[in-house]
Design a protein around this motif. Sequence first.
Motif, PDB file in Angstrom:
ATOM      1  N   LEU A  18       0.836  -1.205   0.000  1.00 35.51           N
ATOM      2  CA  LEU A  18       0.000   0.000   0.000  1.00 35.51           C
ATOM      3  C   LEU A  18       0.871   1.256   0.000  1.00 35.51           C
ATOM      4  CD1 LEU A  18      -2.810  -1.064   2.505  1.00 35.51           C
ATOM      5  CD2 LEU A  18      -2.966  -0.902   0.008  1.00 35.51           C
ATOM      6  N   TYR A  19       1.930   1.234   0.811  1.00 38.41           N
ATOM      7  CA  TYR A  19       2.853   2.369   0.838  1.00 38.41           C
ATOM      8  C   TYR A  19       3.537   2.525  -0.519  1.00 38.41           C
ATOM      9  CZ  TYR A  19       6.589   5.541   2.045  1.00 38.41           C
ATOM     10  OH  TYR A  19       7.443   6.627   2.065  1.00 38.41           O
ATOM     11  N   GLU A  20       4.000   1.409  -1.073  1.00 36.21           N
ATOM     12  CA  GLU A  20       4.681   1.464  -2.371  1.00 36.21           C
ATOM     13  C   GLU A  20       3.771   2.048  -3.450  1.00 36.21           C
ATOM     14  OE1 GLU A  20       7.935  -2.114  -2.337  1.00 36.21           O
ATOM     15  OE2 GLU A  20       5.836  -2.691  -2.609  1.00 36.21           O
ATOM     16  N   GLN A  21       2.541   1.591  -3.508  1.00 38.52           N
ATOM     17  CA  GLN A  21       1.598   2.079  -4.528  1.00 38.52           C
ATOM     18  C   GLN A  21       1.326   3.573  -4.382  1.00 38.52           C
ATOM     19  OE1 GLN A  21      -1.857  -0.415  -4.167  1.00 38.52           O
ATOM     20  NE2 GLN A  21      -0.754  -2.247  -4.827  1.00 38.52           N
ATOM     21  N   ALA A  22       1.222   4.038  -3.152  1.00 39.91           N
ATOM     22  CA  ALA A  22       0.883   5.438  -2.909  1.00 39.91           C
ATOM     23  C   ALA A  22       2.078   6.382  -3.019  1.00 39.91           C
ATOM     24  CB  ALA A  22       0.245   5.586  -1.525  1.00 39.91           C
ATOM     25  N   ASN A  23       3.294   5.887  -2.781  1.00 35.75           N
ATOM     26  CA  ASN A  23       4.423   6.789  -2.627  1.00 35.75           C
ATOM     27  C   ASN A  23       5.609   6.585  -3.566  1.00 35.75           C
ATOM     28  OD1 ASN A  23       3.638   8.344  -0.073  1.00 35.75           O
ATOM     29  ND2 ASN A  23       3.295   6.215   0.495  1.00 35.75           N
ATOM     30  N   LEU A  24       5.748   5.427  -4.150  1.00 32.04           N
ATOM     31  CA  LEU A  24       6.944   5.180  -4.953  1.00 32.04           C
ATOM     32  C   LEU A  24       6.657   5.395  -6.433  1.00 32.04           C
ATOM     33  CD1 LEU A  24       8.563   2.111  -3.184  1.00 32.04           C
ATOM     34  CD2 LEU A  24       8.973   4.532  -2.836  1.00 32.04           C
ATOM     35  N   HIS A  25       7.011   6.570  -6.889  1.00 33.39           N
ATOM     36  CA  HIS A  25       6.818   6.943  -8.289  1.00 33.39           C
ATOM     37  C   HIS A  25       8.169   7.300  -8.890  1.00 33.39           C
ATOM     38  CE1 HIS A  25       2.614   6.930  -7.210  1.00 33.39           C
ATOM     39  NE2 HIS A  25       2.872   7.798  -6.255  1.00 33.39           N
ATOM     40  N   HIS A  26       9.136   6.437  -8.662  1.00 34.05           N
ATOM     41  CA  HIS A  26      10.513   6.678  -9.087  1.00 34.05           C
ATOM     42  C   HIS A  26      10.905   5.639 -10.137  1.00 34.05           C
ATOM     43  CE1 HIS A  26      10.751   9.307  -5.581  1.00 34.05           C
ATOM     44  NE2 HIS A  26      10.312   8.307  -4.859  1.00 34.05           N
ATOM     45  N   ALA A  27      10.168   5.577 -11.204  1.00 29.62           N
ATOM     46  CA  ALA A  27      10.395   4.567 -12.232  1.00 29.62           C
ATOM     47  C   ALA A  27      11.867   4.515 -12.631  1.00 29.62           C
ATOM     48  CB  ALA A  27       9.527   4.839 -13.447  1.00 29.62           C
ATOM     49  N   GLY A  28      12.445   3.334 -12.542  1.00 30.95           N
ATOM     50  CA  GLY A  28      13.812   3.126 -12.972  1.00 30.95           C
ATOM     51  C   GLY A  28      14.881   3.488 -11.973  1.00 30.95           C
ATOM     52  N   LYS A  29      14.560   4.196 -10.908  1.00 35.69           N
ATOM     53  CA  LYS A  29      15.567   4.603  -9.925  1.00 35.69           C
ATOM     54  C   LYS A  29      15.807   3.539  -8.843  1.00 35.69           C
ATOM     55  CE  LYS A  29      14.829   9.613 -10.261  1.00 35.69           C
ATOM     56  NZ  LYS A  29      15.355   9.724 -11.556  1.00 35.69           N
ATOM     57  N   ILE A  30      14.837   2.682  -8.618  1.00 37.36           N
ATOM     58  CA  ILE A  30      14.948   1.699  -7.541  1.00 37.36           C
ATOM     59  C   ILE A  30      15.501   0.391  -8.090  1.00 37.36           C
ATOM     60  CG2 ILE A  30      13.657   0.339  -5.853  1.00 37.36           C
ATOM     61  CD1 ILE A  30      11.701   2.749  -5.706  1.00 37.36           C
ATOM     62  N   GLY A  31      16.637  -0.017  -7.521  1.00 38.53           N
ATOM     63  CA  GLY A  31      17.250  -1.283  -7.907  1.00 38.53           C
ATOM     64  C   GLY A  31      17.278  -2.277  -6.773  1.00 38.53           C
ATOM     65  N   ALA A  32      16.953  -1.817  -5.547  1.00 35.40           N
ATOM     66  CA  ALA A  32      17.001  -2.704  -4.392  1.00 35.40           C
ATOM     67  C   ALA A  32      16.026  -2.222  -3.323  1.00 35.40           C
ATOM     68  CB  ALA A  32      18.408  -2.758  -3.805  1.00 35.40           C
ATOM     69  N   THR A  33      15.445  -3.175  -2.637  1.00 33.39           N
ATOM     70  CA  THR A  33      14.577  -2.894  -1.497  1.00 33.39           C
ATOM     71  C   THR A  33      15.010  -3.809  -0.358  1.00 33.39           C
ATOM     72  OG1 THR A  33      12.727  -2.416  -2.974  1.00 33.39           O
ATOM     73  CG2 THR A  33      12.201  -2.803  -0.655  1.00 33.39           C
ATOM     74  N   SER A  34      15.250  -3.236   0.792  1.00 35.11           N
ATOM     75  CA  SER A  34      15.565  -4.021   1.979  1.00 35.11           C
ATOM     76  C   SER A  34      14.433  -3.835   2.977  1.00 35.11           C
ATOM     77  CB  SER A  34      16.886  -3.563   2.596  1.00 35.11           C
ATOM     78  OG  SER A  34      17.194  -4.342   3.733  1.00 35.11           O
ATOM     79  N   VAL A  35      13.906  -4.953   3.471  1.00 37.00           N
ATOM     80  CA  VAL A  35      12.775  -4.918   4.403  1.00 37.00           C
ATOM     81  C   VAL A  35      13.149  -5.704   5.653  1.00 37.00           C
ATOM     82  CG1 VAL A  35      10.363  -5.562   4.750  1.00 37.00           C
ATOM     83  CG2 VAL A  35      11.119  -4.761   2.502  1.00 37.00           C
ATOM     84  N   PHE A  36      12.928  -5.081   6.799  1.00 42.95           N
ATOM     85  CA  PHE A  36      13.107  -5.757   8.089  1.00 42.95           C
ATOM     86  C   PHE A  36      11.776  -5.727   8.818  1.00 42.95           C
ATOM     87  CE2 PHE A  36      13.615  -5.673  12.642  1.00 42.95           C
ATOM     88  CZ  PHE A  36      14.424  -6.778  12.859  1.00 42.95           C
ATOM     89  N   VAL A  37      11.360  -6.891   9.319  1.00 44.23           N
ATOM     90  CA  VAL A  37      10.162  -6.984  10.145  1.00 44.23           C
ATOM     91  C   VAL A  37      10.582  -7.598  11.471  1.00 44.23           C
ATOM     92  CG1 VAL A  37       7.876  -8.003  10.410  1.00 44.23           C
ATOM     93  CG2 VAL A  37       8.651  -7.263   8.143  1.00 44.23           C
ATOM     94  N   GLY A  38      10.332  -6.866  12.553  1.00 42.78           N
ATOM     95  CA  GLY A  38      10.604  -7.375  13.891  1.00 42.78           C
ATOM     96  C   GLY A  38       9.305  -7.815  14.531  1.00 42.78           C
ATOM     97  N   THR A  39       9.296  -9.018  15.094  1.00 46.27           N
ATOM     98  CA  THR A  39       8.110  -9.544  15.771  1.00 46.27           C
ATOM     99  C   THR A  39       8.424  -9.803  17.230  1.00 46.27           C
ATOM    100  OG1 THR A  39       8.693 -11.791  15.118  1.00 46.27           O
ATOM    101  CG2 THR A  39       7.160 -10.616  13.688  1.00 46.27           C
ATOM    102  N   MET A  40       7.384  -9.868  18.031  1.00 46.18           N
ATOM    103  CA  MET A  40       7.579 -10.151  19.447  1.00 46.18           C
ATOM    104  C   MET A  40       7.872 -11.629  19.642  1.00 46.18           C
ATOM    105  SD  MET A  40       5.151  -9.776  22.732  1.00 46.18           S
ATOM    106  CE  MET A  40       5.709 -10.707  24.153  1.00 46.18           C
ATOM    107  N   ARG A  41       8.903 -11.902  20.419  1.00 48.72           N
ATOM    108  CA  ARG A  41       9.214 -13.293  20.765  1.00 48.72           C
ATOM    109  C   ARG A  41       8.660 -13.588  22.157  1.00 48.72           C
ATOM    110  NH1 ARG A  41      14.079 -10.447  20.948  1.00 48.72           N
ATOM    111  NH2 ARG A  41      14.946 -10.386  23.043  1.00 48.72           N
ATOM    112  N   ASP A  42       8.551 -14.861  22.483  1.00 49.77           N
ATOM    113  CA  ASP A  42       7.946 -15.260  23.761  1.00 49.77           C
ATOM    114  C   ASP A  42       8.988 -15.558  24.844  1.00 49.77           C
ATOM    115  OD1 ASP A  42       8.942 -17.681  22.883  1.00 49.77           O
ATOM    116  OD2 ASP A  42       7.025 -18.738  22.968  1.00 49.77           O
ATOM    117  N   PHE A  43      10.177 -15.013  24.705  1.00 50.30           N
ATOM    118  CA  PHE A  43      11.218 -15.192  25.713  1.00 50.30           C
ATOM    119  C   PHE A  43      12.144 -13.988  25.699  1.00 50.30           C
ATOM    120  CE2 PHE A  43      13.009 -16.673  21.790  1.00 50.30           C
ATOM    121  CZ  PHE A  43      14.325 -16.242  21.827  1.00 50.30           C
TER     122      PHE A  43
END
Length: 155
Positions: A18-43
Amino acid sequence: MAVIIRTEAFDPWQVLPLYEQANLHHAGKIGATSVFVGTMRDFNDGDSVTAMHLEYYPGMTEKQLQKIIDQAAQQWQIVDAFIVHRVGDILPSQPIVLVAVWTSHRGDAFDASRFIMEALKSQAPFWKKERLLTDAERWVLKNTDGYQRQGQQHV
């Protein structure tokens, strides 16, 4: 570049496109995307953790997260960056944080996202209270260098 603080649960794999569709209008400039998701662990520190509560300082926290993104943009060629951070009551396996960075080259994407996440953990004004399996609660305190000290408080 955007920062969002949420009190409700979120699915990072729905929020991200949703963020990409609404905000990324940089055709040809993006060659890499790094995504980190942190989740809660049970310890943590050898104890079973059943839930946690994250508090933040409205306004200040968002400004600090934006400052961290700005610092990363001074060091790496960032096309865009996005942080979503959860606050309130969180259960194990629920996402806490999403950091996404779009760049022209993979090295910048990896390095900038790592920098943002490490700075977020050590510099952003969040306060974490863990509920343990024993029904005890403890605040998890962090130093500016990222190391944590813990104090335990029984309920």
